[in-house]
Design a protein around this motif. Structure first.
Motif, mmCIF file in Angstrom:
data_model
loop_
_atom_site.group_PDB
_atom_site.id
_atom_site.type_symbol
_atom_site.label_atom_id
_atom_site.label_comp_id
_atom_site.label_asym_id
_atom_site.label_seq_id
_atom_site.Cartn_x
_atom_site.Cartn_y
_atom_site.Cartn_z
ATOM 1 N N GLU A 175 0.828 -1.218 0.000
ATOM 2 C CA GLU A 175 0.000 0.000 0.000
ATOM 3 C C GLU A 175 0.866 1.273 0.000
ATOM 4 O OE1 GLU A 175 -2.995 -0.801 -0.531
ATOM 5 O OE2 GLU A 175 -3.340 -2.772 0.359
ATOM 6 N N GLU A 209 -4.653 4.356 -0.761
ATOM 7 C CA GLU A 209 -3.607 3.377 -0.460
ATOM 8 C C GLU A 209 -3.084 3.648 0.954
ATOM 9 O OE1 GLU A 209 -3.919 1.099 -2.211
ATOM 10 O OE2 GLU A 209 -3.862 1.510 -4.347
ATOM 11 N N HIS A 215 -5.470 2.038 3.187
ATOM 12 C CA HIS A 215 -5.286 0.582 3.200
ATOM 13 C C HIS A 215 -4.122 0.197 4.113
ATOM 14 C CE1 HIS A 215 -7.499 0.042 -0.897
ATOM 15 N NE2 HIS A 215 -8.252 0.531 0.060
ATOM 16 N N GLU A 235 -10.909 -0.242 -3.983
ATOM 17 C CA GLU A 235 -10.012 -0.739 -5.029
ATOM 18 C C GLU A 235 -10.635 -0.585 -6.423
ATOM 19 O OE1 GLU A 235 -7.039 -1.751 -3.504
ATOM 20 O OE2 GLU A 235 -6.452 -1.291 -5.541
HETATM 21 FE FE LIG Z 1 -4.682 -0.765 -1.814
#
Ligand SMILES: [Fe+2]
Ligand SMILES: [Fe+2]
Length: 495
Positions: free
Chosen positions: A120, A150, A153, A240
């Motif tokens: 990530e 990201e 995440h 995503e």
């Molecule tokens: Fe991701």
């Protein structure tokens, strides 16, 4: 008193979890330091029209508004718990899904979470310089959206490490901020996440191919018997989808623009196409070959006892595990894998349990082929006789049964010498990179304007008009602001 719910949107009862709060009090300032150093370059003083997840409900996971990215509210969300959920595969099939980490799988699970988590921040690092060459404000906003998500995440994986893995988890969470994409001494864990993303063609290819690997890995982990991991990954998947949309439409728009220019000017020779300031289809094919092949490696060895163990122990399932109609134990099943024998590619049956990496890779390839088919339609609709193809899955591979072999995009096994002679017919050359980057020497940010090499999208962000102002500068001193923010963070203020 810090209001955690206000500062960190969450559905994990963070306001009452002292252990988690203490872990985050240390980690969050380090995360901010990482974001300032490795997040999008020169972006900190802009207000950007971004979506933020503030709850998991349909109206809460995509709230749009202007945000300065360092003040983005990175939240912690898990799909709501299903009390009746079970472990759905492997030797524990039929047991209640685990709410705590089973002792015997602790280190394996930690490794799985760290490996996912590491990708990530890696992609944020790979993309950090692209803002200075963006083709439009629309695209600039999109890359920033991908970057902050990201970042979220990473938070999602760090939550699991902090909440379920004690001191080891906290140490791993620190290491996630210490590794750097492409660093010689302390690189990111997986190969594709150490490759540079030097230009926007590479960025769109990355979000189409490599973010989709992320999707398939998350889908496999969303089947996990360890329920908090499954629920975390489920929620990440909602975000995503946008990353892959950015990639697919980005490449589609580049192809569309190239085709328009080819038709208008009645040219098809790549050098004539390039002279008109757009990217020739042959170069797009070479980028495709590169990103596809390095991403295929991310699935690991074709035959893998680790993959078998992950499945048997109920930690990582198959793509859409619960929709598959078999015994979900795979004790007798077989699966075909390829190998190179005597200069030929042969297929052999192996125990399906050991071929789970290959199976996930095949599921991925099927979805990729559909996307490439959609790009092909843009070319066909323009009446241009050019075919974009996916290379053979043995082409340019560094991991698994094809590693060490020299396979052409058509699937022919060649000598190293013969392969190397044609390498730049198949993969981008330094000249290709130089050409693509020459088109992207500056940024285009005037609202509604697009660089010459890419067509505008069908519609603007969140159904706004194409000329929508998705980012605006903020006055103030970045350096001082940064120091104040980090000082506040280090002194226990969650910003
Ligand atoms: Fe991701
Ligand atoms: Fe992503």
């Amino acid at each position: 008193m810090i209001n955690y719910t206000e500062k960190i949107p969450n559905n994990v009862d963070l306001g009452r979890d002292r252990v988690l709060q203490r872990a985050l009090e240390h980690w969050q300032p380090a995360y901010m330091g990482w974001w300032y150093d490795m997040g999008p370059d020169e972006s900190h003083n802009y207000e950007v029209y971004l979506r933020t997840a503030i709850s998991v409900e349909a109206d809460g996971w995509a709230q749009f508004g202007y945000v300065k990215m360092p003040e983005y509210r990175w939240g912690i969300f898990l799909q709501p718990r299903d009390e009746k959920r079970e472990v759905n595969f492997g030797i524990h099939k039929g047991q209640a899904a685990w709410q705590e980490v089973p002792g015997e799988y602790r280190s394996t699970l930690r490794r799985v979470i760290v490996t996912q988590g590491d990708t990530e921040p890696a992609s944020v690092e790979q993309q950090r310089m692209l803002g200075s060459s963006c083709p439009s404000m629309y695209d600039l906003r999109n890359i920033f959206q991908v970057n902050v998500e990201e970042g979220r995440h990473l938070w999602a994986m760090v939550y699991l490490l902090h909440r379920y893995f004690g001191r080891d988890g906290r140490e791993e969470a620190e290491s996630l901020l210490a590794r750097r994409s492409g660093d010689a001494d302390n690189p990111r864990i997986l190969g594709a996440f150490n490759e540079p993303t030097p230009d926007w063609l590479a960025f769109y290819m990355f979000t189409f191919f490599t973010d989709r690997d992320g999707k398939f890995q998350l889908c496999a982990l969303a089947e996990s018997g360890f329920d908090p991991l499954a629920r975390t990954c489920r929620f990440m998947l909602t975000e995503e989808a946008h990353h892959m949309f950015v990639g697919e439409t980005g490449i589609g728009r580049i192809i569309q623009r190239t085709c328009e220019v080819m038709k208008e000017n009645k040219v098809d020779d790549p050098s004539d196409v390039r002279a008109l300031g757009v990217i020739d289809l042959q170069t797009i094919q070479r980028y495709l070959n590169f990103h596809y092949s390095v991403t295929l490696d991310l699935y690991g060895s074709d035959v893998s006892s680790n993959a078998a163990n992950y499945f048997t122990s109920g930690l990582k399932g198959r793509f859409r595990e619960t929709k598959l109609e078999d015994d979900h134990v795979l004790s007798d099943a077989e699966y075909p894998v390829s190998e190179v024998v005597g200069g030929k590619i042969l297929t052999k049956q192996v125990p399906a349990l050991t071929a789970l990496n290959e199976r996930l890779r095949d599921d991925y390839i099927e979805e990729i082929a559909d996307g490439v088919g959609r790009w092909q339609r843009v070319i066909d609709n323009a009446g241009i006789p050019f075919r974009l193809t996916l290379p053979h899955k043995g082409f340019h591979r560094a991991i698994g049964n094809f590693a060490g072999h020299f396979v052409s995009p058509d699937g022919e096994v060649l000598s190293e010498e013969a392969w190397k002679k044609q390498e730049h017919k198949w993969l981008p050359s330094p000249q290709d990179h130089a050409f693509v980057q020459s088109l992207m020497s500056g940024r285009v940010v005037e609202p509604g304007k697009f660089a010459n090499w890419i067509a505008p999208p069908a519609r603007g962000v969140n159904n706004q008009p194409l000329g929508f102002v998705a980012g605006k500068p903020q006055t103030g001193c970045n350096g001082i602001r940064r120091k104040v923010m980090i000082w506040l963070s280090f002194n226990g203020f969650i910003l």
